[in-house]
Enzyme design. Structure first.
Site, mmCIF file in Angstrom:
data_model
loop_
_atom_site.group_PDB
_atom_site.id
_atom_site.type_symbol
_atom_site.label_atom_id
_atom_site.label_comp_id
_atom_site.label_asym_id
_atom_site.label_seq_id
_atom_site.Cartn_x
_atom_site.Cartn_y
_atom_site.Cartn_z
ATOM 1 N N ASP A 146 0.076 -25.435 124.089
ATOM 2 C CA ASP A 146 0.412 -24.076 123.657
ATOM 3 C C ASP A 146 -0.270 -23.062 124.598
ATOM 4 O O ASP A 146 -1.096 -23.461 125.442
ATOM 5 C CB ASP A 146 -0.055 -23.919 122.193
ATOM 6 N N HIS A 147 0.058 -21.781 124.410
ATOM 7 C CA HIS A 147 -0.458 -20.683 125.261
ATOM 8 C C HIS A 147 -1.571 -21.060 126.231
ATOM 9 O O HIS A 147 -2.740 -21.151 125.839
ATOM 10 C CB HIS A 147 -1.012 -19.556 124.383
ATOM 11 N N THR A 206 -1.111 -21.328 112.137
ATOM 12 C CA THR A 206 -1.936 -20.752 111.065
ATOM 13 C C THR A 206 -1.772 -21.532 109.757
ATOM 14 O O THR A 206 -2.750 -21.761 109.043
ATOM 15 C CB THR A 206 -1.570 -19.267 110.868
ATOM 16 N N HIS A 219 7.225 -17.956 117.782
ATOM 17 C CA HIS A 219 5.772 -17.915 117.587
ATOM 18 C C HIS A 219 5.480 -17.049 116.360
ATOM 19 O O HIS A 219 6.262 -16.172 116.011
ATOM 20 C CB HIS A 219 5.080 -17.305 118.808
HETATM 21 ZN ZN ZN Z 1 2.001 -18.500 119.977
#
Ligand code: ZN
Length: 291
Positions: free
Chosen positions: A82-83, A232, A207
């Site tokens: 991810d990122h 999250t 996202h």
């Molecule tokens: Zn993201």
């Protein structure tokens, strides 16, 4: 069913307009729980790691656990970073065997982001891996990356030019979603997904999904968000289930029971998202396209 390239999971999802959950795991327990959820629902699954998780566990160590856990998994799975704004860590993860990476050049201007993303796409291709790109930073800090301020949102033409110039496999458009928990009702711009997909039909990535309604998820998926990131929601399930168990069992010191409770909470969270996204029962669709 072994680990497969990202495209073997997302090509059929994008074509048939269902979503595949891309879940950020934080350790071996959460990895095992989400794999078990996918296996129970006969669903393809994308497992993701934040750069923070890779750094804390070690890329090689995580890969050893990933290989062991997916050795006999009965559904198609793939591993995504991810990122990641850090080119060195992009290279490390590609070398270790990640199937896909998000080069996060959203802090760069679009020209420099384009130039570097072209390099990342070429580097990934030499490993048979795919690249997700983004030009607008998603609002909200996630594992130390991003900012609480909303960044600049470019016209969809700029996204189209970026996609065409870089050859990225998937794209994360700015559509009003945010990382973390929503403090107010998000103002989504789902039509941007449709407009980008009409110009360049590649899988779009959602996202900041935690807190969206089922209707918002299914609308965005129908427009082309084939990869739906979940981070999250896992953190909440993971932390709250620890708290629940400890509050309910103040005098007990029984790690296996505590961990079983946490595992069940994470697995249930993953299953509910997989069902909403429409990928339950789709593992065989992935298999038939790759056979
Ligand atoms: Zn993201």
């Amino acid at each position: 069913m072994p680990v497969v390239p990202m495209r073997e999971i997302l090509d059929p999802a994008f074509a048939d307009r269902y979503g595949v959950a891309a879940i950020n795991v934080v350790d071996d327990l959460t990895l095992e729980a989400v794999l078990a959820a996918a296996a129970d629902l006969d669903a393809p699954l994308i497992v993701q790691t934040s750069l923070k998780t890779v750094k804390s566990m070690g890329a090689r160590q995580f890969m050893a656990i990933w290989r062991a856990r997916t050795d006999e998994v009965p559904v198609p799975v793939t591993l995504h970073l991810d990122h990641c704004p850090d080119r060195e860590w992009i290279s490390i993860c590609l070398r270790e065997g990640w199937n896909s990476v998000l080069f996060d050049g959203s802090e760069l201007d679009v020209a420099e982001n384009t130039r570097q993303t072209i390099e990342v796409v070429a580097e990934a291709a030499s490993y048979g891996a795919q690249v997700e790109g983004e030009i607008e930073s998603v609002v909200g800090v996630e594992d130390g990356i991003g900012s609480e301020e909303g960044g600049e949102v470019h016209p969809v033409e700029v996204s189209g030019e970026f996609i065409a110039a870089t050859g990225i496999y998937s794209f994360a458009p700015a559509i009003g979603t945010a990382h973390g928990l929503y403090k107010a009702e998000p103002k989504l711009t789902p039509e941007r997904v449709t407009e980008i997909v009409e110009r360049h039909p590649i899988p779009q990535v959602l996202h900041g999904g935690t807190g969206l309604t089922e209707a918002q998820f299914t609308d965005l998926i129908a427009r082309g968000c084939a990869k739906v990131n979940i981070s999250t929601a896992l953190k909440i399930a993971f932390v709250d289930s620890h708290r629940e168990y400890l509050d309910a069992n103040p005098g007990k010191h029984d790690p296996p029971k505590l961990l079983a409770h946490v595992r069940e909470a994470v697995k249930t969270m993953a299953e509910s998202h997989i069902r909403i996204f429409g990928s339950a029962g789709r593992a065989s669709a992935t298999r038939s396209t790759t056979a």
